[in-house]
Every structure is written in C-alpha cells, then in structure tokens.
Design a protein around this motif. Sequence first.
Motif, mmCIF file in Angstrom:
data_model
loop_
_atom_site.group_PDB
_atom_site.id
_atom_site.type_symbol
_atom_site.label_atom_id
_atom_site.label_comp_id
_atom_site.label_asym_id
_atom_site.label_seq_id
_atom_site.Cartn_x
_atom_site.Cartn_y
_atom_site.Cartn_z
ATOM 1 N N THR E 43 8.952 3.594 17.260
ATOM 2 C CA THR E 43 8.427 3.610 18.461
ATOM 3 C C THR E 43 9.654 3.126 19.635
ATOM 4 O O THR E 43 9.830 3.821 20.654
ATOM 5 C CB THR E 43 7.392 2.607 18.608
ATOM 6 O OG1 THR E 43 6.415 3.330 17.922
ATOM 7 C CG2 THR E 43 6.832 2.804 19.997
ATOM 8 N N GLU E 85 2.847 6.425 21.938
ATOM 9 C CA GLU E 85 2.003 5.666 21.133
ATOM 10 C C GLU E 85 0.935 5.285 21.954
ATOM 11 O O GLU E 85 1.226 4.419 23.028
ATOM 12 C CB GLU E 85 2.836 4.690 20.303
ATOM 13 C CG GLU E 85 2.370 3.986 19.152
ATOM 14 C CD GLU E 85 3.142 2.719 18.365
ATOM 15 O OE1 GLU E 85 3.399 2.952 17.077
ATOM 16 O OE2 GLU E 85 3.383 1.867 19.297
ATOM 17 N N ASP E 162 5.284 10.343 19.508
ATOM 18 C CA ASP E 162 5.333 9.322 18.560
ATOM 19 C C ASP E 162 3.824 9.456 17.719
ATOM 20 O O ASP E 162 3.000 8.942 18.521
ATOM 21 C CB ASP E 162 5.131 7.993 19.647
ATOM 22 C CG ASP E 162 5.662 6.640 18.634
ATOM 23 O OD1 ASP E 162 5.612 6.868 17.400
ATOM 24 O OD2 ASP E 162 5.946 5.735 19.637
ATOM 25 N N GLU E 163 4.169 9.706 16.658
ATOM 26 C CA GLU E 163 2.709 9.465 15.856
ATOM 27 C C GLU E 163 1.677 10.401 16.547
ATOM 28 O O GLU E 163 0.547 9.656 16.463
ATOM 29 C CB GLU E 163 2.281 8.125 15.377
ATOM 30 C CG GLU E 163 3.426 7.428 14.593
ATOM 31 C CD GLU E 163 2.758 6.391 13.868
ATOM 32 O OE1 GLU E 163 1.795 6.556 13.132
ATOM 33 O OE2 GLU E 163 3.566 5.197 13.577
HETATM 34 MG MG LIG Z 1 5.310 3.076 16.445
#
Ligand SMILES: [Mg+2]
Lengths: 298, 408, 446, 276, 235
Positions: E43, E85, E162-163
């Motif tokens: 991140t 995120e 991010d994810e």
């Molecule tokens: Mg992260």
Amino acid sequence: MLDEIGAALVVGVLTGSVYSMVALAIVLIYRASRVFNFAQTEFGTTGLFAAFVAVELWGWNYGLGILFGLAVGICMALATERLIIHPLRDSSRVTLLVGTAGVALAAIGIQFWLNNEQPIRQMPRLVEGTAAAPFGTPVTYQQVITFLVLIAVAVGLVFFFRSPTGLAVQAAQQESTASELVGISVRRVSMLTWGIAGLLGGLAGVLAGPNLTFSAGFLTFGAGAALLPGFMAAVLAGMRSMPGAVAGGLLVGFVEQLGALSIFDEVQGSRALLLFLFLLGVLLLRPQGVFVREKAAV
Amino acid sequence: MTILQRKSRKRARHAKADEPVTETSVLSTEDTESRESGTAPDATKELPRVTESNGEFRPSAGGWIARLLTWAVLLWLLLAVPGNVLSPFDFGVSDINLAIAATIFAIIGLSLNVLIGYTGQLSLGHQAFVGIGAFASAYVVTDLGLSFWIAVPVAAGIGALQAALLGAVSLRVTGLYFALVTLAYGLFAEQSLFSFAEITGGDGGKPAERPAGFADDHLFYYLCFGFLVLVLWLDWRLTRSKAGRALQALRENPKVAASYGVDVKRYTLLAFVVSGTFAGIAGSLMAHHQQIIVPGIFSFQLALVFVVMTVVGGLRNRIGVVIGSAFFASLGEGGGAGDGGGFLERTIGLPAEFTGIVIGPILLLVVITLLPGGIGQLIAPVKNWMLGKRFDRHAGKLKEVEVSDVRA
Amino acid sequence: GQKAGVTGFAGGQPGQPGEPGVGNGADSMGSPDGTGGGVAGEDARGNGQDAAAGNGTGNGAAEAGGNGGNGDGPAVGDGDTTGVTDDTITIGIHAPVTGAAAFPQESFRDGVGVYAEYINEQGGIHGRELEVIFRDDGFDPNQARSVCREMAEQEEAFLLIGGGGSDQIDACARYAETVGVPYLSAGVHEERPGLGSIATDAFYALSLTYAQQIPLLTDLVNSEHAGSQTAVLVADNDSLNNFYDEAEQAFEQETDLALAQRVPRNTGARDAPEIGRRICASGADVVLWNASPTGLINVSKSMTCTVTWIGPGNTNGLDIVATGGCPQIEGAQYFSSFPGTDRIDELDPNYSDAYRQKNNSEPDDIGVALWGIEKLVADVAEAAGEALSRESFTGTLSGGDTFDNDVYPPVQFDGDTRFGGTAMHLREARCGADPEFVTQRLNVSP
Amino acid sequence: MSVLEVNGVSIHFGGVKALQNITLTAGEWEIVGIIGPNGAGKTTLFNCITGFYQPTHGTVRYRGRNITRREVHERAALGIGRTFQNVGLVKEATVLENLRTAQHLETEYNPWIGIAGGASSFFEEGRITRRGRQLLSLLGLSEIAAEPVADLPYGMQKRVEIAAVLATDPDLVLLDEPGSGMGPEEAHELGEMLLALRKQFGLSIVMIDHHVPLVTRVSDYMYCFNFGEVLAEGRPAYVRNHPEVARAYLGEEPDEEQHARENGQVDEVREGEHVS
Amino acid sequence: MSLLQLEDLVVGYGAFPVLHGVSFTVDEGEVCVLLGLNGAGKTTTVATIAGLVRPWSGSVRFAGGELGHKSPSARVASGISLCPEGRRVFPGLTVQQNLKLGGWTRRKHSGIVRDQLALVFDYFPRLAERSGQLAGTLSGGEQQMLAVGRALMSRPSLLLIDEASLGLSPTVARVVWEVTHRIKADGTTVLMVEQNAGALPYADKALIMEKGTLTYTGVGEQVQQIDLREAYLGA
Ligand SMILES: [Mg+2]
Ligand SMILES: Nc1ncnc2c1ncn2[C@@H]1O[C@H](COP(=O)(O)OP(=O)(O)OP(=O)(O)O)[C@@H](O)[C@H]1O
Ligand SMILES: Nc1ncnc2c1ncn2[C@@H]1O[C@H](COP(=O)(O)OP(=O)(O)OP(=O)(O)O)[C@@H](O)[C@H]1O
Ligand SMILES: [Mg+2]
C-alpha cells in the motif's frame, strides 16, 4: 394584538433575513469543511468597518466603499482558510471551531482597539428612506434590498451545489483523500468555499450595518447579533439544505420576535425562552431537523 | 438486569458436559442436538500466563533525584507560594485572586473536557451549568442559611441534574444538535432564568459567604485547590476505568461500543452527569470566591471562553486542560494588566487595556495552529519524564500525517 | 498585620464620635445605626490590630483591619493614612474602556490625571503630589470589584472613584464600604433590590442620583415641551427599579404620560423596531430614555416618527453619543454633572490648556468629567488640612460645607446624606455643531 | 437446542429488498459459513442478529429466547459478539487498550465506583489487563500490544478484531469477512485458528467470507445467499458444488450433469484463486 | 519503454522506514501485479506513486518526468489514477455522483465521461441498478466495485489498484481482473496490489515484496508458474 403579531412577523422576517444570510454561509462552510464557522459574522463586521472607513473617513464613493468592504470580508475568509483551517485540517472539529472562534475574537479585539476613539458608529444606507410601514413598523429600502439579495444568494447557492463544483465541494469534505485521488484539488475547493463565505459575510455586514449603530463585534455579539440565530437556523436546516437555511433564519427571526408581544412584557428574556422552547419542541417532534427530508441528496 | 442475564448465561455454560468437541465433527444443523455433549474449558483457565513486559526504562539514581526535585519545586509553587510561606514573592490580593480563579477555571475546563473530550459533544451553554451551580450555592448559604459544606454538594447535584435532563433530551439526537440545545439553554438561562431576582438576587448579585475558616483569600485558595485535586482524581479514575473506555469507544465508533455491550445512552448520560457535577462544584466555588455573584457574567462569551480554554489546553489531556484554563483565567482576570512595561503601547500603539482582547486571541491562534493537540501536547514530554519515563520530545505529539493537502 | 493590608476605619473618627456612617469600621453590614458602629470603633481602638474583633461579626472588616495606624490612641488628624505619604496622595479611578458598553480608552488615557498634573505643577496639595491610577473594569461588576480591590489593597489608593457604569460603580462602592475606603462617583441609584442601599458607609455621590433628577426632567417637559405627550423608557436593570417607579409616577402626575415601559439593556436589531413602534403608536413626542446610548440610537433609527429624547445624566449626554447618533437624536436633552467643552473654558479656563499640555490631543468632555472629579478631590483634601487621613477627608467632605469647583455643580453633604449633588447642567444635541452636544443650561436645580 | 435461530427474517430499505424470508440456524459449537455475491444481504443479516437493524418481518432467537426487539448492547450481554466488515476497533487506542475496552461486560464493578476510585476497581482493572494480555499472547499478538491500532496493516487489524471479540467472552461469534485482506498463507492460518478457538472457548461461529476454500474447510454447515434469499444450504461440499451457487456466485457454467464429475476440477480452479 | 520507474525509493511513517530502497519499472501497456504479505509495504508503494505519501528519498518517474512533490490531484490530471485501499467512496453522494466525480479531470469532455460511465455500468451492472443509492449504504463489495469504477472514470494512462478483490465475490473479482486485461488494449497500464493468486493469470509481470524490499520479479510465463506459498516462505 393583531397589530403586534403583524409587526412581529415583519420584524421577524427582516431580522431573520440577516440570520438566513449567515445561516447560508454557515451551512456552506459546514458542508465544505465540517466546521461550525464562528468567524462568519466577523467577516461581515470587519467588512462593514472597512466599508465605513472607506466611505466615511476616506471619502470614497459609496459603491466603491461597499466593494471594498466585501473584498475585505473575502480576504479575511481566505486568510482564515489558509492560516487556520488548512494547518488544522487533520484536527478534531472542535479544534477547528476554536480556531474560527479565535479569528472572531481577534477581529473583535482589533476592531475594538482601532475603533476605541469613537465606539458608536453609523454607516449611511444604500438608499435612504422607508419603503413602507406595515403595522407601524418601518421597512427601509435597505431592508428590502437585503431580503432580495438573500433570495438571490440562496438561489445561487442551490445551483452552486448542483453544479459539478458544488459536488466537488461535498466530496472534498466527505472523503478528502479520495477527492485528491480523483483530481479535485482540496485546497482550491476549500479556498473557493471560504471565499464565497467571506462574500456572504461581507454582504450581511454592509447590508445589515446601516440599519443600526455598530460597534466592535456588531454581527457577533453586538446590536446586530446574528451568529447564534444563524447557527440555530443552520442546524434546523440539518446543516445541509440551503432553502432550509433561509426558511430557518426567517423562522428563528419570527419565533424570537414573538417574544416582543406585549403579553410577554413581564417575562424576562422572553425571546430566549421562546427560542429554547421552540427548539425543544422541534427536537422532540423532528429530531432530524425541520427543513430536511431524510437523506435528501442536495 | 443485563448483568443478571449475563450471569445466567455463564451458569448455562458451566452446566455443559465435559467432553470436548472434535474439530472433525461435521454435522448438519439437523443433528445439532447430538452435538450438545462437549464442553469448552473456561477461557480464563486455559489462557497462558504472560510475563509482564520486559526491558522497561528505569531512571538512574540521579534521574530520580532530578525528578524528585522537580516535583518539590512544583509542589512548592502550587502550595507554598500562594500562601506566602517559604516564599520570596509577595503574593498580593490580585495574585491570589488570579490563583483562585485559575483553580476554578481548571475545574470548569475539566468539566467541559468530559463532554467535548470524552463524549465528543460540544456544549455551548456551559456558562449556564456553572452559573446555576453558583446561584444554587449562594442560595443555600444566603437564603437558607446553611453551611458551605452543604451548598457544594447541592450545587454539584443540581449541576448533575440539569446536565442529565438536558442530556436526556438531546440524546435523541447527536452531533451539533447537542451544541444547539446547550446554546439555546445557555441563552435562556442567561436572559431568562438569571433575571429572576429570587434566584440571583437581582442584577447586583447574591452574596455568598465563604465557609468559616476560609474567609481569607489564601486559605480559600487551598480550599479551591483541594477541590481541584478531588476533581482531578475523579477525572483520572474516570479515564482509567471502564466508564472512560466505554466513552472512548462510543466517541470513536458507537457501533463497536454497542457490540461490546456498552449501553450507549447510559454512558453518554453518565458523562453528562459527571460534567454537570464538576460544573456545579466550580460554580459554587466561583460564587464564594466572588462573595457576591452577579448574573451578568454568565453570558455566551464566557461559554466560548470555556470551550476555547479547554481545547487550547488539549482535549483529553488533563494537565493541559488545567494549564490552558488557568491561562485563560488570568487573561480574563488580569484584564489589561498584560502589558506591564507598556511595550506594545509604545511600539504598535496597543493600549494595555486592549492587550487581553487583541493579543489573547492571536496567541490562541498561534498556540492552536502550532500545537493542534493543545498545551498538553507541549508538556507531555515533561509530564512523562516526571512520571519516571524517559524524556521524549515527541511524546504527546499527534501522529504526523505525511499526506499532502489531504484531510484524513 | 498583613503585607498588603488595607486600612479600615479601624478606630472611629475621634473628632465626631457617633457620626453615623463614619467611624464605624466594623459596620459593614449596612446598619444605619451609628451607635453600634461607634461602640465597635471604641473597642477596636483598644484592640488596635483587629478592628473587627470587637463586635464579633468578623465580616469584611476582618480583612480591612490591620495596620490601622491608630492603635496607639486618639490624636486629631491621625487616622487611616493609607495612600498618603509625605509627598504623595494616590487615588484610583475605574471605568469601562473595554466590554459591552465601553468608553473610549483614549479619552481616559488622556483625561485621567490632567488635573493632578496641573495641581502638582502648582505645588500640589499641602505639598503632596496627587497621583491618579486608572483601571479598566471591563463593564463587568466582578472585574470592577477586583480592580478596586487591587487599587485599594495592593496599590494602596487613598480613595476610589467610579468613572462610569452604574453596575460597576455599585459593585466597587459596596466593596469599598466593606473595607472603609472612601468611594466617590457620580450619583447613580440609591439602592438596589436585595442588596439595599449603596451608601452605607464610605460612599459619596457627587451629583444628583437618577431619581433626584426626575423633578428636573418633569420641569424640563413642562417648561420647554409644554403640552407634549410623554413616554418613559427605562432599562430593565433592577438598580433602576426605583427610578422607573418614581419617574412613571411623576410623569403620570405632572405630564401627559402616554407610555411607560422597561427596555432591554442592549437594544439592538431584534428589539429596537418594536420599541420604536410602541413609541410612535403611543403618540408621545417627548421620551425619557434612561438606557444605553446605542439603544437610544438604534431605536431612533427604526421609528416612523420623530421625538425629543430627554433623560438624566451622564452617559447619554456625552459627545460620543451625538457623534454616533446624529442626526437621529437631534434635539435630545440630557442632564450632565459636567459641562461640555463648549462652556468649560468660561467656567474653568485652566482645563483646555492643562489638557493640551499633558496630551497632544484635543480636550473632550470625558476629560472635563475627570478634571472635575480630580479637582473636587483636591479641593476637599486641601480643605482637610495638612494632616490628611481618610477620616479627615470624609469628615471635611461631609461636614456641611459646599464645594463648588465650577465644573461640577456645587456639592454639599450635610447630616446623613451621601448624595451631595445639588444641581445638574443640561446638554442638548445640535447635530452639526461642534461639539454636537451643546451645554444649554448650567446648574439647573430642582 | 440451537444457539441461534433466525426465522423468516425480511428487511427492506426503500425499494431494496435486502433480506427476504431468511431462515438460518446455528447449533452449539458449530461453525456456520455464509457465502454469496456482493450485496446479497450477508452483512445485513448480521446487523439484524446483533440489533443494528430491525427486521421488518421475522424473529431472531438466541438460545430459545426471542431477542428481535432487544437493544444491541443487551444482545452483547447475552453473549453475541461480532466483527465488522471494515474493522470495528477503536483506532486511536492501542491494541491492549482495545482488549480492555472489549471486556466492558467482564469488568465487574459499577462505573461510579470506578470513577470514585474504589479499591475493587483497581483489582478488576488489573485482572482484565492480565486477561487481555493472555488473549493477545494466545493469538500471537503480544508484540503489538502497545501499538495504536490505526498504525497496523489491515490484515493485522482483522486479527486484533478477533481477539477483541473473544475478549467480550461471547458464546456466539459472528465474523464478517475475517479473511479479507489476508494472503493465502494468512487465510490458512486463520482457518486453523478458528478451529482451535472454537475448541478452546466453546464457541459457536457464524462467518461470512469470500474465501470459499476457507469457508468450506472450517464450516460444519454452509449457506449461500443471493438477492436476499437463501440460494442453497447444507454441508459445505454440497453447497459449494450446487449448480445455482456455481452460477450465481462462482461465475461458472451451471452444468448439472457434469456437476458431480467436475467437482474436483471446480475445486482446483478455486484453489487457484484462493490458495489455502 | 517504461511508463513508470521507481528508483531506490525509501518511504516511512514518523521515524520508521517502511520501504527500504525499492526499484522497479512498469512498461507501457503492461499489467503488473504486486504481491506480498500483510505489512510488506504494498500500500505504501502505490500510495507513494499516487502522491499520498512523500518519499524520504529516491525517485518516482512517470512518462519520462519526475513526479517529485506533485500533489495527488495534479498526478490524476497527468494520468495516474489510484483505487485506494479501504474503498474510500464518497459516502454521502450517490453512486452516479461518485462516478461522475471520478471523471473530474475529464469534466470538460462530457463525451469521455459519458462513455466511461456506460463502460463502468457495463462492467458492474450492480452499480447501474443502484445508481441513485447513497454510496455509504452500499454493501462492502458494492462499494469496492464503485471504487474501481470511479478510478476507471478518468480513463487513466496508469491505473493503480490496491487490493481490488478485497471483499469481492469470486465472480466480481474476476471481472475486475478481466477489466484490467481489457483496458490494456486501450493503452492503459495497470499496477495492482493483490494477495489473491487468482489475479496472476491476467498479469504480464509480477513483483513480490517482503518487509519493504522487492524479493522477486517475474515476467511473462514465469508469472504463471509462481507458487505463492513457496514464494512467500521460501524467499
Ligand atoms: Mg495494503
Ligand atoms: N500511517 C501509518 N503510520 C505508521 N505506520 C504505518 C502507517 N501506515 C502503514 N504503516 C506501517 O507500514 C508498514 C507497511 O504498511 P502497508 O500498509 O504499506 O502494508 P501492505 O503491504 O499494504 O499490507 P496489507 O496487505 O495489510 O494491506 C506496516 O508495518 C504498517 O504498520
Ligand atoms: N442502510 C441501507 N440503505 C439502503 N440499502 C442498504 C442499506 N444497507 C444495505 N443496503 C443494501 O442491501 C443489500 C445487502 O447489503 P449487505 O451489506 O448485506 O451485503 P453483503 O451480502 O454483506 O455484501 P458484501 O459481500 O458486498 O459485503 C445491498 O445491496 C445494499 O446496497
Ligand atoms: Mg458484507
């Protein structure tokens, strides 16, 4: 009695229109920065002082003086944003509130100091004279103009919030990181809204000032005190609705004015009492605010 | 009620049979009854022992002596100097009055800190809470002829009661509505309630005699100081006990708090009551400090000063709040006495009378922008050091957020 | 005794035993009974150190006790000499220059001590220089009390002077009386509910009180505005309850009263229109307004009719009110215990020069007021003789002599009275004139 | 006797029918898994069970007692604990402090006694602090006890949240996506941990997750929601291979005939997605 | 040519460094996956590229220019878009308003915004269904879709995710990965942080990060061969 109620309505609407103007700006700032702006009315008083100095002491043309007053109000708002709000952006809301209160108190102190030679001031009116006197209450042209400006400003703000920029203002407040991530410059948006608030403050100052004498802290604690009623109106509007802020200001003005009825002559502080009872009633009946539809989008 | 239910739940669990459930048992819900035959050992029994944390910092002998000396100096300043005992200073009337006002303001600051700091609710009508305490106390002493020692608890009780009532009304709503209700209440108290001569003795005020033995300013200071210590103790225990933690959870995330079993309304009301009690005590002391308490001072401006001093002191920072409040008390009491040498008058033409109202707010802005955590942030390293920890300049500092132009 | 102990009226006034109000140092409870006080004083003399111990009340005077300085027996002129040294006399003035209804700070900065400087140049008072200290009371009774306390106890002022603001004067006067410090001010009210008389011991009013000015006001209406309908509007401060009742009654009886009511202390946007409406609806053309000047102007700005404002002194007759209130308050007539700058030169030719000499600003009427009061103090101190003490000062002041210093109307206290004013000047707003409040008549007496 | 019985629960928000006539049970010491597409109503069901939402229809029973109208904190007192989809912790406090806060109901003194500083409060404080440390050490979180939660990586916060729920001493634990933000390795560990905890604390667990392999591995019984309704329920293997589930949730071709035959293959595909 | 170039990047919070000199490049038109355990610094890496975090040292170059201290909003204007995120949708605005704001930098070109909006609604029909709902009341996964959609709205040249799969059902997660694959064709470069191995088949390049340093870089075929468990444990 009927006369009195009529007069209360007229006076309520007239004083209320200043409250509304303040409430509009408070709502605007709240929607943009999540802070209850205590300095709002001081943008106005300071603008008024500036206009007064320009017109009365420097002998400027009235219109130029008013513009100067508005400009000072805007500059003060921008300075507040840059010097106080921006550095405190990560702090809690009451810290921000205290910051704006500090700005207001400093402004009042400085007005006091620079003005102490002649503590009682009068600003000439935009247009002298009385337009009408319903129920024996004089309505000056100045007050008519104030009311019209209020309506124009409120309509303008409703459209502003419907515009993409208005959307960006709300976005910046709700999720500033994400706002930056979609390309909104939080800083610019913040400056913009504070600038508008400064303009609104200045308008309230130069329009309300000439109806009364003014002194330091005129619109905050003085003869034209509109900060606290403006705050009440803004909360009644759920801190979001612009038409609600206008209606709230007028309503607060009217309820407060009912305290002037002669049946309340023996009641000490009848205005504050009525307002308190009114607010309690409102909260018990409509906890979500008076002029808000639940989850209104704008 | 809830406690009882909980107990019964525990009993139910202990009544279970002893056989542990096996991980492999894969049964459909239809068969749950048949699985009612295991037990889980009580959590506390099975948990491993944990040794207390190691490698903690211990000051050296010299360090201890330095700390002790600092403590001694602090105590001397707070206890000996105001009494003109063992002191080279001459603490005159205005000085001791300032010291008394500082302790009283500190109690008010702590009261407001409970509301703003712990519950996150803003009170814009705290002057009314204090004022009502003051007049209640004056009434008990002057009109009922009872002792100060009865008046203080009465004032505290009335403070608690009004806070509870107001809190109960505004519990229906949150956020700025509470600020609004307190604001309207404050204005109502200021303009309406305090206009009743029966309560306030009229615009000239109501006399409030000091208790026997404390008529002298210096002795009265010790009395107020004692109350401050009491309030500090209560406040400290509040934050260190279950109520304080519940409030913290409530403030940050009410849903989580509720899911931990915190009764949101009950604990919010509890905080209101505590705050109101402190305010009542402060009001009572204020009345007896002034000896004639006038209603005119309990205006909105005072409420604003209360909020400002608490925040400048540093929310949720006990010592910071005390220092901030004391500082503002001196601004208020000292009036114009700030510019001793007439320096500002000579340089920028700012008369001494105006230093308080001009420089005060500017100072406030400087402090708050440099130290968003308030004065408490500034003194945190010293405090930690005095409590026997390592001196760490960064203690108390809010987490630096290295994010450009972004409101987190 | 104590370090900053303030001298109370520890021993009685030996010259005039039994004189009520004086010499009863222990009598801070407001008892008008001179005898009891005298007894206490007698006792106190024996005790020397603790004046109050004698009558066992221990209230107030306990703090005031201390170095009475007369523990060793009666000697004429030997009394409480706090604030008096061989070459100085220190006096303290308080007034609001900050706060809700403040006076201009510059006026006080420049005006305080003008007469002191003048008299000191002339050789002082029996060789002693007059020193004047000034404190801002912030328009707050608590602050007034605490600055008075500071001036009396820490700065050791000989006497205290109230410069304006009746609540602050009230607060400070009541404090001064608990410690027996002479307190001089313009006349305000005589008593207020709950607290009783303002003048129990050490208080001296140098001008007519508001209530005492009522006959002047009715006379004014009948002489200059005969046949007019009148209105009585009085601030709802309870110190004015008495004034309001008496004024209403007097105006009812002697004029054609159309409206009488209390008004808020600070009349602004929310109340001014309603008050203005009621005045105009009542048909009154002469309005007695005894409330704040800003309220006066705000109301006058939101009226559909024009009226003549009248009222008692002093604040509403100040030039700053006309400067801020013109043209609406044209013709307003206010009594005042000092003349405006238009007439001072003929009454006291030294003022303007002395003022300009001390300051590089033009003299104003607040300066006149301060000049007048300092001058009065100096006159009394002069008359009290070489051996100045609080007792001799108050004794001289209340001895029955008339003090006329040409600025204030003559002052005379005799017998029990603490209200020594005999007359008032009358000022009238003439917008455009310089100053805008002209001094219309001098020394109007009831 | 079931620990939790949800009976015919429905709820709607304006036009959105978030739950429609849901019936679900969880038995003593059972782990019940819930899967389902986004917006299927899984979290909403948790909110109905814990009292954040009031269902428009239906009842929620806990150990036979009807708790449909109970307040959130009362349900917590009965022994229902939950985690939140987006980490429910007091972020500005440290991990240990969070564990103390979570033991609110375990702290057995009157709050006023605590404020007054009564001796019992000191004793209790010591006890719950020790218990908090024990729990942390049990979950291998001792090292971060003094860290403010806000500074921890997401996956770690998820684990702390589980510790906090355990600290409330629950009988029934509702876990909302405990495995989100965890890598395959961590998700695997999480599964092991849940099984161990169930055994040690005697818990009944209802858990939501999109890591299907994790859910299938630890669950005793499984539900799949879709559009606010139960699409399929039964033993994990059954639900996972249910054709409707495959189509609505896993996004595979619903080929019922090949269903049984392809079971293994489907497994592999998902193993590839969520290594566990 | 590499579109993004990180050189010796050191980033930290307070006094503690989190990235200890990370260098890698992402070529134009590539889909690159960044993998790693909890707390590895993934991140932090993407936040630094987006300008949310200031690097202590090292450089981030984008399209040949140094990004330096450019503000996040300025970076968006130059073509970098991050789906952060924790979703970070605007909770008080509707789905539609959220998406419109995603196209803020393109607001002068209403055509692009309209096209992108249609595209996003096409990828995530659920969002179209809920276009008038306040984003704050969406379910977690719906919010995640919205966040991805919003990042797509500006039609970036570099998309950072991010994810994205966090909280998404397998179907929708796959949709997101497919989208990255699809926009590659339009010339958009993608750098995505993932913990989910399911993303690997869609990637041209994979990076594995551990405790603030890159431990593995693979391209093309290598990527498909990665065994995550081994990669993490064995490195
Ligand atoms: Mg992260
Ligand atoms: N704001 C912060 N303040 C202090 N430390 C932080 C902060 N944000 C992250 N960290 C620390 O930096 C390290 C890397 O965090 P980062 O969020 O980049 O990891 P990640 O690889 O994205 O992990 P995850 O998979 O859990 O999201 C962690 O050890 C974390 O504790
Ligand atoms: N307060 C609300 N107002 C309006 N709609 C809501 C509200 N709460 C939930 N919904 C809607 O109800 C549906 C179910 O939401 P829920 O959060 O239960 O989904 P979920 O199954 O947990 O999904 P996910 O896997 O994405 O977390 C969603 O479509 C959501 O938008
Ligand atoms: Mg969910």
